[in-house]
Design a protein around this motif. Structure first.
Motif, mmCIF file in Angstrom:
data_model
loop_
_atom_site.group_PDB
_atom_site.id
_atom_site.type_symbol
_atom_site.label_atom_id
_atom_site.label_comp_id
_atom_site.label_asym_id
_atom_site.label_seq_id
_atom_site.Cartn_x
_atom_site.Cartn_y
_atom_site.Cartn_z
ATOM 1 N N GLY A 441 0.803 -1.220 0.000
ATOM 2 C CA GLY A 441 0.000 0.000 0.000
ATOM 3 C C GLY A 441 0.829 1.261 0.000
ATOM 4 N N ILE A 442 2.097 1.202 -0.431
ATOM 5 C CA ILE A 442 3.041 2.329 -0.407
ATOM 6 C C ILE A 442 3.099 2.907 1.013
ATOM 7 N N GLY A 443 3.076 2.024 2.009
ATOM 8 C CA GLY A 443 3.189 2.448 3.404
ATOM 9 C C GLY A 443 1.908 2.985 3.997
ATOM 10 N N GLN A 444 0.766 2.780 3.354
ATOM 11 C CA GLN A 444 -0.530 3.259 3.850
ATOM 12 C C GLN A 444 -1.373 2.060 4.268
ATOM 13 N N SER A 445 -2.037 2.166 5.430
ATOM 14 C CA SER A 445 -2.683 0.985 5.993
ATOM 15 C C SER A 445 -4.168 1.160 6.268
ATOM 16 N N ALA A 446 -4.569 2.270 6.891
ATOM 17 C CA ALA A 446 -5.957 2.419 7.344
ATOM 18 C C ALA A 446 -6.509 3.780 6.951
ATOM 19 N N LEU A 447 -7.835 3.851 6.825
ATOM 20 C CA LEU A 447 -8.537 5.081 6.458
ATOM 21 C C LEU A 447 -9.568 5.414 7.529
ATOM 22 N N PHE A 448 -9.789 6.742 7.761
ATOM 23 C CA PHE A 448 -10.665 7.229 8.812
ATOM 24 C C PHE A 448 -11.848 7.990 8.199
ATOM 25 N N THR A 449 -12.982 7.950 8.876
ATOM 26 C CA THR A 449 -14.129 8.758 8.458
ATOM 27 C C THR A 449 -14.213 10.080 9.196
ATOM 28 N N GLY A 450 -13.415 10.253 10.230
ATOM 29 C CA GLY A 450 -13.444 11.480 11.024
ATOM 30 C C GLY A 450 -12.225 11.568 11.907
ATOM 31 N N SER A 451 -12.368 12.245 13.036
ATOM 32 C CA SER A 451 -11.267 12.426 13.960
ATOM 33 C C SER A 451 -10.894 11.097 14.612
ATOM 34 N N ILE A 459 -12.974 3.137 11.122
ATOM 35 C CA ILE A 459 -11.658 2.894 10.528
ATOM 36 C C ILE A 459 -11.748 1.629 9.688
ATOM 37 N N THR A 460 -11.222 1.707 8.483
ATOM 38 C CA THR A 460 -11.221 0.554 7.592
ATOM 39 C C THR A 460 -9.846 0.369 6.985
ATOM 40 N N GLY A 461 -9.505 -0.854 6.646
ATOM 41 C CA GLY A 461 -8.227 -1.122 6.013
ATOM 42 C C GLY A 461 -8.218 -0.720 4.558
ATOM 43 N N LEU A 462 -7.063 -0.257 4.091
ATOM 44 C CA LEU A 462 -6.897 0.163 2.699
ATOM 45 C C LEU A 462 -6.543 -1.044 1.844
ATOM 46 N N ASP A 463 -7.325 -1.271 0.797
ATOM 47 C CA ASP A 463 -7.031 -2.345 -0.153
ATOM 48 C C ASP A 463 -5.924 -1.910 -1.108
ATOM 49 N N SER A 497 -12.788 8.341 -1.256
ATOM 50 C CA SER A 497 -14.020 8.321 -0.459
ATOM 51 C C SER A 497 -13.794 8.842 0.950
ATOM 52 N N PHE A 498 -12.523 8.861 1.414
ATOM 53 C CA PHE A 498 -12.213 9.404 2.735
ATOM 54 C C PHE A 498 -11.488 10.734 2.617
ATOM 55 N N ALA A 499 -11.648 11.412 1.484
ATOM 56 C CA ALA A 499 -10.920 12.652 1.238
ATOM 57 C C ALA A 499 -11.374 13.779 2.157
ATOM 58 N N SER A 500 -12.580 13.661 2.769
ATOM 59 C CA SER A 500 -13.037 14.728 3.645
ATOM 60 C C SER A 500 -12.171 14.847 4.889
ATOM 61 N N ASN A 501 -11.559 13.747 5.310
ATOM 62 C CA ASN A 501 -10.663 13.773 6.465
ATOM 63 C C ASN A 501 -9.606 12.683 6.286
ATOM 64 N N PRO A 502 -8.704 12.863 5.374
ATOM 65 C CA PRO A 502 -7.747 11.782 5.087
ATOM 66 C C PRO A 502 -6.704 11.666 6.199
ATOM 67 N N ILE A 503 -6.279 10.454 6.466
ATOM 68 C CA ILE A 503 -5.186 10.255 7.403
ATOM 69 C C ILE A 503 -3.859 10.505 6.723
#
Length: 558
Positions: A441-451, A459-463, A497-503
């Motif tokens: 994942g180029i060092g990226q693991s999880a995505l957030f919907t908010g704070s 929190i969901t895992g990045l495919d 889809s998580f661009a509103s609050n990306p980690i």
């Protein structure tokens, strides 16, 4: 050998002195017991404690004599083993000396009879045998004439190698705290790099970044050098336990960071890479320690990037993680076998340590359970080499707090395919989720919907998916050309889809990296390599960044 002789003489003197002292003590005890009847009762009472002390002294001396005898037996055993090694090496040396005239004569006869050169053999291992002696610059030499210096050079170097090993028996070796063998080896590696474009790391970059100041440095260029990819390795070989050969090894490099001192960029900090303890039976092995990912065992060939495997974060999964695994090999026929591997691993999630001295649990370790992995592979001998196809799987749970669980997983496939005697194809492919701890994942693991601190945030895992492939051309045993390409591709629609609050600010959606290099082994211990690599990294909604990397490597194996 003189040191061991002195030690044996000292032990013999100690044993003789102890035996003489023991004999005198026994004689004195007998004299005392003989004179006892003629003495008075009072003298008997006085002599009683002395006799008991004498008996205690005799027992102590007996224990010392037994200890000295056991040490003497061990030294005799070691002397016998060393003598056998010396005889074997002398025999090899005599055979090598005997082969030299016949080899040269055979080469002369073949050069006069046949005008076609023999096909170079392909090496089945990662090591390089001693190279032949090159022709003098500017002198045209036919393939027939090259047979004589090649053969004599190999014989000369074989003879020097055997003589060196023979001399090692009479020199001081690396000494361990036990009587078992210890080997020190490593690689002193100088890398000179010339980077055109902005990258995340100068000496072994993984991704291309946007320019620092586009108006001033549209295409920045940097040049530098480093030795921090040099490596040191210690290997210990112990006794057999329950029919298994025991061994252990530990490996370091100098890529652990930089000291806060002037010119600290040229002073790498020592870093632990791997360290394992092995028990090896005929077809079964138990491995415990910190090691690479056994379910993705391959890596592209490169001397430009050893601190991390080549094409890392560009489709090549890798990590050095504590683990315990079991390997078993089933022999199907004389030319084929099936290997099964399984084990547990420290569940890493790709996080940087929060403190330089105190260890806090990672998101994977907070799950309270290890990660699990397995691999099955089939090997078949083809063209004198192993054709291997493997399938692997990985599962690691992550706990991000407030009961938010992310299930990380990966499915892998790898292949090693010989293509005749000169070519070899290798490659790996993966498909997974939340695998930043494995370099996916180029060092990226999880995505957030908010704070993150909001319990309601999901929190969901990045495919992601990716892989790499390499074609090796090896016309000579000491020379090879490698071409490889790797690609890592996190799912852009999930990042968007998580661009509103990306980690991840400036999230990576694609990292493509082709490379080509040649590696030439000047002698058995000197390596030279040149490599060109291109990085093309795409950032979500910001286009792609490019960087061209040129690396010159000079290594000395010891």
């Amino acid at each position: 050998m003189r040191v061991k002789s002195c030690r044996w003489k000292e032990l013999r003197i100690c044993v003789a002195a102890s035996s003489l002292f023991l004999f005198c003590a026994v004689v004195q005890g007998q004299d005392a017991s003989t004179a006892a009847p003629s003495s008075s009762p009072a003298s008997e009472r006085e002599a009683g404690p002395e006799i008991r002390a004498l008996a205690d002294l005799i027992r102590d001396l007996q224990v010392q004599v037994q200890t000295l005898n056991s040490q003497l037996s061990e030294l005799r055993t070691e002397e016998q083993r060393t003598s056998e090694e010396a005889r074997d090496l002398r025999r090899e040396l005599d055979l090598a000396k005997g082969r030299m005239p016949s080899t040269s004569n055979a080469a002369l006869e073949s050069s006069s009879v046949s005008s076609a050169p023999s096909a170079p053999s392909s090496s089945v291992s990662q090591g390089y045998p001693p190279p032949s002696r090159p022709a003098s610059p500017g002198t045209p030499v036919s393939t027939q004439d090259q047979a004589v210096p090649d053969s004599s050079s190999r014989s000369d170097e074989d003879q020097q190698l055997i003589e060196g090993k023979l001399n090692d028996l009479y020199q001081t070796k690396v000494e361990s705290g036990s009587k078992y063998r210890l080997r020190l080896s490593g690689l002193v590696l100088l890398n000179m790099f010339d980077n055109h474009g902005t990258v995340d790391n100068q000496d072994y970059p993984a991704v291309a970044e946007p320019p620092f100041t586009p108006s001033l440095f549209v295409v920045p260029s940097t040049f530098g050098g480093t030795l921090r990819q040099s490596q040191i390795k210690l290997q210990a070989f112990g006794p057999d336990i329950a029919g298994a050969r025991t061994s252990a090894d530990v490996e370091f490099d100098f890529a652990g960071g930089f000291p806060s001192t002037p010119n600290g960029a040229a002073m790498g900090v020592v870093r632990l890479r791997t360290g394992t303890i092995r028990l090896d039976w005929a077809n079964t092995s138990i491995v415990a320690g910190q090691d690479g990912l056994f379910f993705t065992p391959l890596a592209p060939t490169s001397l430009a990037t050893l601190a991390v495997p080549a094409l890392s974060y560009a489709g090549n999964l890798w990590a050095w993680t504590p683990q315990v695994r079991i390997e078993h090999r089933f022999v199907v026929s004389e030319t084929s076998s099936v290997s099964v591997q399984g084990g547990i691993l420290d569940s890493l999630s790709g996080d940087s340590p929060a403190d330089s001295y105190i260890r806090f649990p990672t998101w994977g370790e907070m799950s309270g359970q290890p990660a699990y992995a397995a691999r099955v592979s089939l090997s078949q001998r083809v063209f004198g080499q192993n054709l291997t196809v493997g399938l692997g799987g990985y599962y690691g749970r992550q706990n991000w707090g407030f009961g938010r669980i992310v299930n990380g997983w990966a499915g892998t496939a790898d292949v090693t395919l010989p293509l005749g005697k000169l070519f070899e194809f290798t490659g790996e492919f993966y498909r997974g989720r939340a695998v930043a701890g494995l370099g996916g994942g180029i060092g990226q693991s999880a995505l957030f919907t908010g704070s993150f601190i909001d319990p309601a945030t999901k929190i969901t895992g990045l495919d992601s998916m990716g892989g790499w492939a390499q074609l090796k051309f090896k016309p000579r045993t000491n020379f090879e050309i490698n071409g490889a390409i790797g690609l890592d591709n996190p799912f852009a629609n999930e990042l968007r889809s998580f661009a509103s609050n990306p980690i991840y600010l400036g999230a990576y959606t694609r990292n493509l990296s082709p490379l080509v290099n040649f590696i030439y082994q000047v002698r058995s211990d000197i390596l030279f390599s040149t490599e060109f690599r291109r990085l093309q990294t795409t950032i979500l909604d910001f286009g792609s960044n490019k960087a061209n990397l040129i690396n010159f490597s000079l290594g000395y194996i010891f």
